[in-house]
Motif scaffolding. Structure first.
Motif, PDB file in Angstrom:
ATOM      1  N   MET A  26       4.619 -11.025   9.306  1.00  0.00           N
ATOM      2  CA  MET A  26       4.277  -9.816   9.835  1.00  0.00           C
ATOM      3  C   MET A  26       5.364  -9.165  10.590  1.00  0.00           C
ATOM      4  N   ARG A  27       5.744  -8.054  10.438  1.00  0.00           N
ATOM      5  CA  ARG A  27       6.869  -7.487  11.431  1.00  0.00           C
ATOM      6  C   ARG A  27       6.315  -7.048  12.668  1.00  0.00           C
ATOM      7  N   CYS A  28       7.179  -7.228  13.879  1.00  0.00           N
ATOM      8  CA  CYS A  28       6.825  -6.605  15.105  1.00  0.00           C
ATOM      9  C   CYS A  28       6.824  -5.232  14.951  1.00  0.00           C
ATOM     10  N   PRO A  29       5.687  -4.446  15.331  1.00  0.00           N
ATOM     11  CA  PRO A  29       5.720  -2.798  15.513  1.00  0.00           C
ATOM     12  C   PRO A  29       6.762  -2.385  16.500  1.00  0.00           C
ATOM     13  N   PHE A  30       7.182  -3.323  17.545  1.00  0.00           N
ATOM     14  CA  PHE A  30       8.062  -2.705  18.507  1.00  0.00           C
ATOM     15  C   PHE A  30       9.481  -2.951  18.228  1.00  0.00           C
ATOM     16  N   CYS A  31       9.891  -3.841  17.682  1.00  0.00           N
ATOM     17  CA  CYS A  31      11.180  -4.289  17.527  1.00  0.00           C
ATOM     18  C   CYS A  31      11.572  -4.647  15.974  1.00  0.00           C
ATOM     19  N   GLN A  32      10.492  -4.575  15.182  1.00  0.00           N
ATOM     20  CA  GLN A  32      10.827  -4.781  13.692  1.00  0.00           C
ATOM     21  C   GLN A  32      11.118  -6.078  13.214  1.00  0.00           C
ATOM     22  N   SER A  33      11.197  -7.019  14.398  1.00  0.00           N
ATOM     23  CA  SER A  33      11.297  -8.146  13.869  1.00  0.00           C
ATOM     24  C   SER A  33      10.666  -9.101  13.217  1.00  0.00           C
ATOM     25  N   ASP A  34      10.690  -9.984  12.208  1.00  0.00           N
ATOM     26  CA  ASP A  34       9.952 -10.761  11.296  1.00  0.00           C
ATOM     27  C   ASP A  34       9.694 -12.152  11.961  1.00  0.00           C
ATOM     28  N   ASP A  35       9.907 -12.370  13.109  1.00  0.00           N
ATOM     29  CA  ASP A  35       9.574 -13.570  14.147  1.00  0.00           C
ATOM     30  C   ASP A  35       8.539 -13.344  14.871  1.00  0.00           C
ATOM     31  N   THR A  36       7.236 -13.247  14.305  1.00  0.00           N
ATOM     32  CA  THR A  36       6.282 -13.392  14.979  1.00  0.00           C
ATOM     33  C   THR A  36       5.243 -14.553  14.696  1.00  0.00           C
ATOM     34  N   GLN A  37       4.343 -14.678  15.772  1.00  0.00           N
ATOM     35  CA  GLN A  37       3.481 -15.987  15.454  1.00  0.00           C
ATOM     36  C   GLN A  37       2.031 -15.599  16.079  1.00  0.00           C
ATOM     37  N   VAL A  38       0.971 -16.089  15.490  1.00  0.00           N
ATOM     38  CA  VAL A  38      -0.246 -15.921  15.944  1.00  0.00           C
ATOM     39  C   VAL A  38      -0.596 -16.928  16.997  1.00  0.00           C
ATOM     40  N   ILE A  39      -1.057 -16.238  18.318  1.00  0.00           N
ATOM     41  CA  ILE A  39      -1.323 -17.136  19.296  1.00  0.00           C
ATOM     42  C   ILE A  39      -2.987 -17.135  19.627  1.00  0.00           C
ATOM     43  N   GLU A  40      -3.686 -16.213  18.881  1.00  0.00           N
ATOM     44  CA  GLU A  40      -5.075 -16.342  18.969  1.00  0.00           C
ATOM     45  C   GLU A  40      -5.762 -15.828  17.640  1.00  0.00           C
ATOM     46  N   THR A  41      -6.832 -16.448  17.430  1.00  0.00           N
ATOM     47  CA  THR A  41      -7.746 -15.767  16.126  1.00  0.00           C
ATOM     48  C   THR A  41      -8.940 -16.149  16.354  1.00  0.00           C
ATOM     49  N   ARG A  42      -9.799 -14.782  16.232  1.00  0.00           N
ATOM     50  CA  ARG A  42     -11.138 -14.841  16.357  1.00  0.00           C
ATOM     51  C   ARG A  42     -11.921 -13.853  15.476  1.00  0.00           C
ATOM     52  N   GLU A  43     -13.217 -14.138  15.030  1.00  0.00           N
ATOM     53  CA  GLU A  43     -13.946 -13.459  14.143  1.00  0.00           C
ATOM     54  C   GLU A  43     -14.576 -12.419  14.949  1.00  0.00           C
ATOM     55  N   VAL A  44     -14.535 -10.991  14.302  1.00  0.00           N
ATOM     56  CA  VAL A  44     -14.992  -9.736  14.808  1.00  0.00           C
ATOM     57  C   VAL A  44     -16.196  -9.388  13.616  1.00  0.00           C
ATOM     58  N   GLU A  45     -16.947  -8.383  14.077  1.00  0.00           N
ATOM     59  CA  GLU A  45     -17.657  -7.659  13.286  1.00  0.00           C
ATOM     60  C   GLU A  45     -18.577  -8.583  12.380  1.00  0.00           C
ATOM     61  N   ASP A  46     -19.411  -9.405  13.098  1.00  0.00           N
ATOM     62  CA  ASP A  46     -20.047 -10.390  12.509  1.00  0.00           C
ATOM     63  C   ASP A  46     -19.721 -11.233  11.309  1.00  0.00           C
ATOM     64  N   GLY A  47     -18.357 -11.629  11.597  1.00  0.00           N
ATOM     65  CA  GLY A  47     -17.575 -12.358  10.638  1.00  0.00           C
ATOM     66  C   GLY A  47     -17.108 -11.908   9.467  1.00  0.00           C
ATOM     67  N   THR A  48     -16.829 -10.573   9.509  1.00  0.00           N
ATOM     68  CA  THR A  48     -16.437  -9.890   8.323  1.00  0.00           C
ATOM     69  C   THR A  48     -14.889  -9.346   8.305  1.00  0.00           C
ATOM     70  N   ALA A  49     -14.593  -9.875   9.407  1.00  0.00           N
ATOM     71  CA  ALA A  49     -13.027  -9.584   9.699  1.00  0.00           C
ATOM     72  C   ALA A  49     -12.510 -10.648  10.675  1.00  0.00           C
ATOM     73  N   LEU A  50     -11.002 -10.863  10.783  1.00  0.00           N
ATOM     74  CA  LEU A  50     -10.497 -11.704  11.617  1.00  0.00           C
ATOM     75  C   LEU A  50      -9.669 -10.765  12.728  1.00  0.00           C
ATOM     76  N   ARG A  51      -9.600 -11.187  13.774  1.00  0.00           N
ATOM     77  CA  ARG A  51      -8.810 -10.367  14.728  1.00  0.00           C
ATOM     78  C   ARG A  51      -7.664 -11.360  15.274  1.00  0.00           C
ATOM     79  N   ARG A  52      -6.366 -11.196  15.166  1.00  0.00           N
ATOM     80  CA  ARG A  52      -5.363 -11.943  15.353  1.00  0.00           C
ATOM     81  C   ARG A  52      -4.475 -11.421  16.479  1.00  0.00           C
TER      82      ARG A  52
END
Length: 163
Positions: A1-27
């Motif tokens: 996933m590209r950074c929306p600020f600098c367009q770098s490909d170097d991004t990492q997930v720091i937190e993941t959780r379910e939203v919308e009663d388990g129908t989506a993931l927020r990262r």
């Protein structure tokens, strides 16, 4: 996933959780280049029914349009973004469970009204006034009485205001 600020490909997930009663993931992600953080959402790609408008036109379901309707009704109301996302998820779940290939816009509007009624009575009345195209004050009062508590002290006063 590209950074929306600098367009770098170097991004990492720091937190993941379910939203919308388990129908989506927020990262929550962090860019390794500019160190800025941003949020992404991941949900299954599904085929929603075509929406049939009052005048017979057919349009594709648009989540952004549904979100805009919720946000307009909830403008300046104390309802969290997570609660809005959950309500939208409930409407989408009903769309999918209907099993229909086409669905009248009025049905979706009814589901939105149910969700708004549970979220915030002011937002419910706002949406209802536009959705039902109130022509007079009587229709507006009917909806107000529908959401108003049944206690005698809470009944609307009619007639001249006291001085």
């Amino acid at each position: 996933m590209r950074c929306p600020f600098c367009q770098s490909d170097d991004t990492q997930v720091i937190e993941t959780r379910e939203v919308e009663d388990g129908t989506a993931l927020r990262r929550r992600r962090r860019c390794g280049h500019c160190d800025k953080r941003f949020t992404t959402y991941e949900r299954a790609e599904v085929s929603f029914p075509v929406v049939v408008k009052k005048d017979g036109r057919r349009t594709d379901y648009d989540r952004d349009k549904l979100r805009a309707s919720f946000l307009l009704a909830l403008r300046k109301r104390p309802v969290s973004a997570d609660a809005v996302d959950t309500a939208i998820g409930h409407v989408e779940q009903q769309l999918l469970q209907s099993g229909a290939r086409e669905l009248p816009a009025a049905q979706i509007g009814n589901w939105v009204m149910e969700e708004l009624r549970a979220l915030d009575s002011i937002a419910y009345v706002r949406f209802a006034s536009v959705y039902h195209s109130f022509k007079d004050l009587g229709q507006f009062l009917d909806v107000l009485q529908e959401v108003q508590p049944a206690s005698p002290a809470a009944k609307p006063r009619r007639g001249k205001p006291s001085a």
